[in-house]
Scaffold this motif. Structure first.
Motif, PDB file in Angstrom:
ATOM      1  N   TYR A 268      11.618  32.316 -70.743  1.00 23.31           N
ATOM      2  CA  TYR A 268      10.824  32.550 -69.537  1.00 23.31           C
ATOM      3  C   TYR A 268      10.984  34.016 -69.135  1.00 23.31           C
ATOM      4  O   TYR A 268      12.102  34.478 -68.888  1.00 23.31           O
ATOM      5  CB  TYR A 268      11.278  31.655 -68.394  1.00 23.31           C
ATOM      6  N   VAL A 269       9.878  34.720 -69.107  1.00 25.01           N
ATOM      7  CA  VAL A 269       9.875  36.119 -68.680  1.00 25.01           C
ATOM      8  C   VAL A 269       9.094  36.190 -67.380  1.00 25.01           C
ATOM      9  O   VAL A 269       7.903  35.842 -67.344  1.00 25.01           O
ATOM     10  CB  VAL A 269       9.212  37.026 -69.733  1.00 25.01           C
ATOM     11  N   THR A 270       9.742  36.588 -66.304  1.00 25.44           N
ATOM     12  CA  THR A 270       9.047  36.690 -65.028  1.00 25.44           C
ATOM     13  C   THR A 270       9.512  37.940 -64.295  1.00 25.44           C
ATOM     14  O   THR A 270      10.298  38.731 -64.821  1.00 25.44           O
ATOM     15  CB  THR A 270       9.206  35.414 -64.188  1.00 25.44           C
ATOM     16  N   TYR A 271       9.031  38.104 -63.069  1.00 17.01           N
ATOM     17  CA  TYR A 271       9.247  39.342 -62.325  1.00 17.01           C
ATOM     18  C   TYR A 271       9.702  38.990 -60.918  1.00 17.01           C
ATOM     19  O   TYR A 271       8.897  38.615 -60.066  1.00 17.01           O
ATOM     20  CB  TYR A 271       7.940  40.137 -62.292  1.00 17.01           C
ATOM     21  N   LEU A 272      11.014  39.084 -60.688  1.00 16.01           N
ATOM     22  CA  LEU A 272      11.581  38.719 -59.395  1.00 16.01           C
ATOM     23  C   LEU A 272      12.298  39.911 -58.795  1.00 16.01           C
ATOM     24  O   LEU A 272      13.316  40.377 -59.335  1.00 16.01           O
ATOM     25  CB  LEU A 272      12.554  37.550 -59.543  1.00 16.01           C
ATOM     26  N   THR A 273      11.789  40.413 -57.697  1.00 13.48           N
ATOM     27  CA  THR A 273      12.446  41.523 -57.002  1.00 13.48           C
ATOM     28  C   THR A 273      13.468  41.018 -55.998  1.00 13.48           C
ATOM     29  O   THR A 273      14.136  41.810 -55.341  1.00 13.48           O
ATOM     30  CB  THR A 273      11.412  42.395 -56.275  1.00 13.48           C
ATOM     31  N   MET A 274      13.597  39.695 -55.884  1.00 16.06           N
ATOM     32  CA  MET A 274      14.611  39.079 -55.028  1.00 16.06           C
ATOM     33  C   MET A 274      15.266  37.948 -55.817  1.00 16.06           C
ATOM     34  O   MET A 274      14.578  37.061 -56.326  1.00 16.06           O
ATOM     35  CB  MET A 274      13.972  38.505 -53.755  1.00 16.06           C
ATOM     36  N   VAL A 275      16.597  37.981 -55.909  1.00 18.79           N
ATOM     37  CA  VAL A 275      17.339  36.967 -56.648  1.00 18.79           C
ATOM     38  C   VAL A 275      18.629  36.664 -55.894  1.00 18.79           C
ATOM     39  O   VAL A 275      19.354  37.599 -55.502  1.00 18.79           O
ATOM     40  CB  VAL A 275      17.675  37.437 -58.084  1.00 18.79           C
ATOM     41  N   PRO A 276      18.956  35.397 -55.663  1.00 17.14           N
ATOM     42  CA  PRO A 276      20.212  35.074 -54.980  1.00 17.14           C
ATOM     43  C   PRO A 276      21.421  35.495 -55.812  1.00 17.14           C
ATOM     44  O   PRO A 276      21.412  35.392 -57.039  1.00 17.14           O
ATOM     45  CB  PRO A 276      20.141  33.550 -54.819  1.00 17.14           C
ATOM     46  N   ASP A 277      22.443  35.992 -55.120  1.00 16.18           N
ATOM     47  CA  ASP A 277      23.702  36.330 -55.790  1.00 16.18           C
ATOM     48  C   ASP A 277      24.866  35.847 -54.933  1.00 16.18           C
ATOM     49  O   ASP A 277      24.667  35.149 -53.932  1.00 16.18           O
ATOM     50  CB  ASP A 277      23.794  37.824 -56.091  1.00 16.18           C
ATOM     51  N   ALA A 278      26.071  36.202 -55.326  1.00 16.90           N
ATOM     52  CA  ALA A 278      27.264  35.701 -54.639  1.00 16.90           C
ATOM     53  C   ALA A 278      27.332  36.139 -53.185  1.00 16.90           C
ATOM     54  O   ALA A 278      27.972  35.486 -52.353  1.00 16.90           O
ATOM     55  CB  ALA A 278      28.516  36.158 -55.390  1.00 16.90           C
ATOM     56  N   THR A 279      26.701  37.252 -52.850  1.00 17.39           N
ATOM     57  CA  THR A 279      26.769  37.777 -51.476  1.00 17.39           C
ATOM     58  C   THR A 279      25.540  37.428 -50.643  1.00 17.39           C
ATOM     59  O   THR A 279      25.472  37.802 -49.475  1.00 17.39           O
ATOM     60  CB  THR A 279      26.943  39.303 -51.505  1.00 17.39           C
ATOM     61  N   GLY A 280      24.573  36.781 -51.237  1.00 13.83           N
ATOM     62  CA  GLY A 280      23.356  36.425 -50.504  1.00 13.83           C
ATOM     63  C   GLY A 280      22.119  36.577 -51.355  1.00 13.83           C
ATOM     64  O   GLY A 280      21.785  35.709 -52.142  1.00 13.83           O
ATOM     65  N   MET A 281      21.447  37.735 -51.219  1.00 14.96           N
ATOM     66  CA  MET A 281      20.210  37.968 -51.959  1.00 14.96           C
ATOM     67  C   MET A 281      20.175  39.406 -52.453  1.00 14.96           C
ATOM     68  O   MET A 281      20.259  40.345 -51.667  1.00 14.96           O
ATOM     69  CB  MET A 281      18.997  37.684 -51.060  1.00 14.96           C
ATOM     70  N   ALA A 282      20.086  39.570 -53.777  1.00 12.61           N
ATOM     71  CA  ALA A 282      19.962  40.911 -54.362  1.00 12.61           C
ATOM     72  C   ALA A 282      18.488  41.299 -54.414  1.00 12.61           C
ATOM     73  O   ALA A 282      17.620  40.447 -54.660  1.00 12.61           O
ATOM     74  CB  ALA A 282      20.554  40.931 -55.771  1.00 12.61           C
TER      75      ALA A 282
END
Length: 457
Positions: free
Chosen positions: A410-424
């Protein structure tokens, strides 16, 4: 005497026939039709009622596996459903809640059946909206294409679930990234008159193609990173180089496909636009140029093409676009494919591959390719994909290595991704977060230039 008996018998037969005819003329009492449960106000209403009728009205929502928890869960899902694409979700929630209240207060079996239908129709409508086909995704594997589920399947899964409330959470969750983005969208909508920002809405749409479980490769071109996923959890990741939209107009598109093999010692099939770019320098000394860089002119891209002498080609015509040739680069230290490539079917000829230009992985902006995806550590990726260490045997070009089983990519384009601190957050280098961009993330111009990039590096 015999004649008299005959006449009496004939009269008796006639009277009996007349009596039977009279009996047939009398109306036969017809049983009153059983009252039919009213249809819910849903496009799937008829289908849902037929599902229940075939099964003598199973207690999906009012049974032991459902109950107040499941009903409350569905109402919460419907109230936020506009975020998921079901614009009338809150209105449906109000209607369903009223039907449930009537069923609980009236103690009328017909009202219970009506509430069952209302609940199931609302759930079927929501599932179809949530899992509607994604827009602007290049599906190299049709089996990965999202299809709105038929109500029968939606209800059969709900009926079979050990816990209906948990089943609703699982289905509506889609995948961990989507769930976290939706939380942000719900918060934004609550503070902004019911409307989430374009950035979150577009990222939500682009994240819907990811599954919630299984083993798969997830490439986030905005993050410029490849993630190896197993059962919704990342087990490893690496940097990647992706398509350069700003300079070459060649962003890496959004793709869902399946990888079945890798190629060790691959050729690099040079894209037509790069051949034109190289042609002016080639014209200065074709034979020397091809020997230095390990190129070949070939008749076609079959398994056994004819090799054509470069000195016989009109390279000025190639530079002008009036002559078209096919070029490939043999496996060597400068080969743009590196030591291995990982193809997966798609109409733009995009794939994962190694690269000799390792210096690119030290850059913050790694949008440097012609559309394809260069991986930081092909050996580690191959080890995970195959479940063992693999490499070329000898120097033979194009060694095909079959996978034990297909791996979805799956190749997509996400400028927002959840991480350990919240949202990158990542820079919107493709400009796909701006208002007016097609929801799947691809500009309407994408496709025409990429159609010629069968061997994009």
């Amino acid at each position: 005497m015999r004649l008299r008996v005959t006449l009496l018998t004939a009269v008796a037969v006639t009277l009996m026939a007349s009596a039977q005819a009279d009996a047939r003329k009398k109306p036969v009492p017809v049983a009153a039709p059983a009252p039919q449960v009213a249809l819910p106000a849903s496009p799937n209403g008829v289908t849902v009622r037929y599902y229940y009728e075939r099964r003598q009205y199973p207690a999906i929502w009012f049974g032991a596996r459902g109950g107040d928890e499941a009903i409350g869960q569905l109402l919460s899902i419907l109230r936020r459903a506009p975020i998921d694409g079901m614009s009338n979700g809150p209105q449906v929630a109000a209607s369903v809640e009223a039907a449930v209240a009537r069923a609980k207060t009236s103690n009328d079996p017909m009202q219970v059946k009506a509430a069952e239908l209302a609940l199931s129709a609302a759930w079927a409508d929501y599932a179809q909206s949530l899992y509607r086909p994604s827009t602007n995704v290049l599906y190299g594997d049709p089996a990965l294409a999202r299809v709105a589920p038929h109500p029968d399947r939606t209800l059969a899964l709900a009926e079979a679930a050990p816990s209906l409330a948990q089943h609703l959470l699982s289905v509506s969750g889609v995948n961990p990234i989507y769930s976290k983005l939706r939380e942000i969208a719900v918060t934004e909508a609550a503070a902004n008159g019911g409307r989430a920002s374009d950035k979150v809405t577009l990222n939500l749409e682009r994240s819907r193609i990811l599954p919630g479980s299984g083993k798969y490769i997830f490439v986030n071109t905005a993050e410029q990173r490849l993630h190896m996923m197993e059962n919704g959890q990342e087990v490893s990741s690496m940097k990647v180089v992706v398509g350069n939209k700003e300079k070459d107009g060649l962003p890496t598109p959004i793709i869902a496909s399946t990888m079945y093999y890798a190629i060790a010692n691959p050729y690099w099939h040079v894209p037509p636009h790069l051949i034109r770019r190289f042609a002016t320098n080639i014209a200065k000394g074709p034979d020397a140029y091809f020997k230095t860089f390990g190129y070949e002119v070939i008749s076609d891209f079959s398994g056994n093409p004819t090799i054509i002498a470069p000195s016989t080609i009109d390279w000025k015509g190639v530079a002008a676009g009036t002559v078209r040739v096919n070029m490939r680069q043999k496996p060597n230290g400068a080969n743009s494919m590196g030591k291995m490539k990982f193809p997966f079917p798609n109409r733009e000829g995009i794939y994962l591959h190694d690269t000799p230009k390792k210096e690119y992985f030290a850059l913050a902006n790694r949008a440097k390719s012609n559309g394809c995806i260069r991986v930081e550590d092909y050996r580690r990726l191959a080890n995970w994909v195959f479940g063992r260490d693999v490499a070329a045997v000898g120097s033979t070009p194009e060694q095909h290595l079959s996978l034990p089983r297909g791996i979805p990519v799956y190749v997509t384009y996400l400028t927002m991704v959840p991480d350990a601190t919240g949202m990158a957050s990542f820079e919107d280098r493709y400009g796909w977060d701006r208002p007016g961009v097609m929801a799947g993330g691809m500009d309407i111009t994408v496709g025409a230039p990429l159609a010629t990039v069968g061997g994009a590096q």
